[in-house]
Write a protein that holds these residues in place. Sequence first.
Motif, short mmCIF file in Angstrom:
data_model
loop_
_atom_site.label_atom_id
_atom_site.label_comp_id
_atom_site.label_asym_id
_atom_site.label_seq_id
_atom_site.Cartn_x
_atom_site.Cartn_y
_atom_site.Cartn_z
N VAL A 256 33.77 2.90 -22.66
CA VAL A 256 35.49 2.01 -23.34
C VAL A 256 35.83 0.89 -22.40
O VAL A 256 36.48 0.81 -23.06
CB VAL A 256 36.46 3.23 -23.21
CG1 VAL A 256 37.67 2.79 -23.36
CG2 VAL A 256 36.56 4.35 -23.90
N LEU A 257 35.66 0.90 -21.04
CA LEU A 257 36.29 -0.08 -20.54
C LEU A 257 34.72 -1.58 -20.65
O LEU A 257 35.81 -2.86 -20.58
CB LEU A 257 36.19 0.16 -18.74
CG LEU A 257 36.91 0.58 -18.58
CD1 LEU A 257 37.31 1.06 -16.92
CD2 LEU A 257 38.60 0.73 -18.99
N ILE A 272 30.09 -2.63 -29.17
CA ILE A 272 30.48 -0.60 -29.84
C ILE A 272 29.79 0.34 -28.15
O ILE A 272 29.09 -0.05 -27.86
CB ILE A 272 30.38 -0.40 -31.00
CG1 ILE A 272 28.38 -0.53 -31.22
CG2 ILE A 272 30.81 -1.61 -31.78
CD1 ILE A 272 28.21 0.48 -32.58
N TYR A 273 30.24 1.84 -28.41
CA TYR A 273 30.38 2.30 -28.18
C TYR A 273 29.79 3.72 -28.78
O TYR A 273 30.39 3.96 -30.15
CB TYR A 273 30.93 2.62 -27.52
CG TYR A 273 31.30 4.05 -26.50
CD1 TYR A 273 30.28 4.85 -26.10
CD2 TYR A 273 32.22 5.08 -25.81
CE1 TYR A 273 30.12 5.59 -25.61
CE2 TYR A 273 32.21 6.10 -25.10
CZ TYR A 273 31.49 7.13 -24.85
OH TYR A 273 30.70 7.89 -23.90
N VAL A 274 28.56 4.44 -28.60
CA VAL A 274 28.22 5.52 -30.09
C VAL A 274 27.51 6.24 -28.71
O VAL A 274 26.79 5.99 -27.75
CB VAL A 274 26.92 4.53 -30.36
CG1 VAL A 274 26.30 6.42 -31.20
CG2 VAL A 274 27.06 3.42 -31.35
N GLY A 316 31.69 15.95 -33.04
CA GLY A 316 31.10 14.40 -34.43
C GLY A 316 30.80 13.64 -34.24
O GLY A 316 30.27 12.71 -34.82
N GLY A 317 29.93 14.08 -32.82
CA GLY A 317 30.07 12.06 -32.11
C GLY A 317 30.96 11.52 -32.29
O GLY A 317 32.06 11.76 -32.53
N LEU A 318 30.48 9.94 -31.76
CA LEU A 318 31.79 9.38 -31.26
C LEU A 318 31.08 7.55 -32.02
O LEU A 318 30.51 7.01 -31.25
CB LEU A 318 31.95 9.17 -29.65
CG LEU A 318 33.60 8.70 -28.99
CD1 LEU A 318 33.68 9.93 -29.75
CD2 LEU A 318 32.52 9.36 -27.73
N LEU A 319 31.83 7.38 -32.21
CA LEU A 319 31.92 5.34 -32.51
C LEU A 319 33.55 5.42 -32.24
O LEU A 319 33.80 5.44 -32.49
CB LEU A 319 31.65 4.77 -33.90
CG LEU A 319 31.54 3.84 -35.00
CD1 LEU A 319 30.35 3.39 -33.25
CD2 LEU A 319 31.28 3.48 -35.92
N ALA A 320 33.16 3.76 -31.80
CA ALA A 320 34.84 3.03 -30.43
C ALA A 320 34.13 1.86 -30.56
O ALA A 320 33.29 1.01 -30.44
CB ALA A 320 34.35 3.84 -28.98
N SER A 321 35.26 1.35 -31.23
CA SER A 321 35.10 -0.52 -31.30
C SER A 321 36.75 -0.61 -31.35
O SER A 321 38.01 -0.01 -31.46
CB SER A 321 34.51 -0.66 -32.60
OG SER A 321 35.40 -0.67 -33.44
N VAL A 322 36.76 -1.97 -30.82
CA VAL A 322 38.39 -2.72 -30.65
C VAL A 322 38.28 -4.54 -31.79
O VAL A 322 36.62 -4.55 -31.24
CB VAL A 322 38.77 -2.65 -29.25
CG1 VAL A 322 38.15 -3.94 -28.19
CG2 VAL A 322 39.90 -2.78 -29.72
N LYS A 323 39.01 -4.63 -32.56
CA LYS A 323 38.71 -6.20 -32.70
C LYS A 323 37.76 -6.57 -34.25
O LYS A 323 37.76 -7.27 -34.32
CB LYS A 323 39.08 -6.47 -31.93
CG LYS A 323 40.88 -7.54 -30.88
CD LYS A 323 40.33 -8.49 -30.40
CE LYS A 323 40.28 -9.67 -30.66
NZ LYS A 323 40.80 -10.69 -29.39
N VAL A 324 37.31 -5.46 -34.28
CA VAL A 324 36.19 -5.26 -35.74
C VAL A 324 36.88 -4.37 -36.82
O VAL A 324 37.43 -3.49 -36.54
CB VAL A 324 35.11 -4.90 -34.85
CG1 VAL A 324 34.29 -6.23 -34.08
CG2 VAL A 324 34.96 -3.43 -34.34
#
Length: 341
Positions: A256-257, A272-274, A316-324
Amino acid sequence: MAPMGIRLSPLGVAVFCLLGVGVIYHLYAGVISSRISSFRQRRTVSLRDVLALSIEAAVKGGREVKRIREENHLEEKSKGETKEGASEKLTLGDLSSHRRMFFLIKNTYPFLQVNSEEHDDAEGDPGVWSHDIPNEVKQKIPEDREVAADRITVWIDPLDATQEYTENLRKYVTTMVCVAVDGEPVIGVIHKPFTGYTAWALVGSGSNVMPRAEYSTNPPKVIVSRSHAGKVKDFIEEAFGNNTVIIPAGGAGYKVLALLDPPDEEYEEADIYVHVTFIKKWDICAGNAILKASGGHMTTLKGQEIDYSGHEKNEGGLLASVKVDHKALVDRLPKRDLDKH
Ligand SMILES: Nc1ncnc2c1ncn2[C@@H]1O[C@H](COP(=O)(O)O)[C@@H](OP(=O)(O)O)[C@H]1O
Ligand SMILES: [Mg+2]
Ligand SMILES: [Mg+2]
Ligand SMILES: [Mg+2]
């Protein structure tokens, strides 16, 4: 002879008293239980205080993590295996940090629900919160909010990236605290024990870590697990093309950082983080709160919000993003059954 000719033995008196208590309980049970529950509901905590306590817990747990690594006395064990067959490691670093963090919070607010990745009921810790509010928190969170204690769930990861900790890959290691209100991530703290850096956020109020100026999604640079990857490479190449840059890294907190702009020495930059395998809420809740505070998102791979109350599983897995555009990213992901990863 007793008045009116009735003589009661001690046993008779005891039975009579018990009957009396029973009758009174029967008559007033409803009133008593509603008084108790309204007393619980009325117990509130200040979110700014809980943020400061969470930072202190992450820092104090982090000192244990660092000390035990430096003494090189990890007492490494296996807790079992993940669904994919990877060994789930446990070290003295995880356990000592758990004791510091868990009891610091529990000794300060015994009535809060605190879910830690680790368990050690045998040995407590006498620590209580110093009640110091860091200046940075005072400046960025000038207005406080009170929340009923029974709406709160605290998630603790006393040592994230245990696998990398055992390999002495120190930059990936973090300690994390998250506070969810009604299941939504509201406070997130990610602390790096080996550099001393701490990222924190209180959603809707402030944070000490910001997003970078630019992010790319055509294609994105994707950060993924290095030790619980599953078939993430195929998944990402199917979504974003075969030339997508994939960065394997340890720790959910670290990843995340890597999406943000922390003023910390060593970190990689990802868009992004998957994550496609199973993961637990203490691994992801703090990062979710920090991203949310910056307008970012952390969802399942189908774009669903994660509820941080109740059980610890996220399947359910993970998708992390910011400013998109997070929704547009979800739409590009393969629609597969996660069990196949
Ligand atoms: N398939 C899986 N099953 C259980 N835990 C998993 C997992 N994948 C990742 N995790 C946990 O999520 C954290 C980040 O994993 P990774 O570094 O692989 O991205 C680690 O937390 P811990 O080190 O706190 O146990 C790891 O154990
Ligand atoms: Mg673990
Ligand atoms: Mg973890
Ligand atoms: Mg852990």
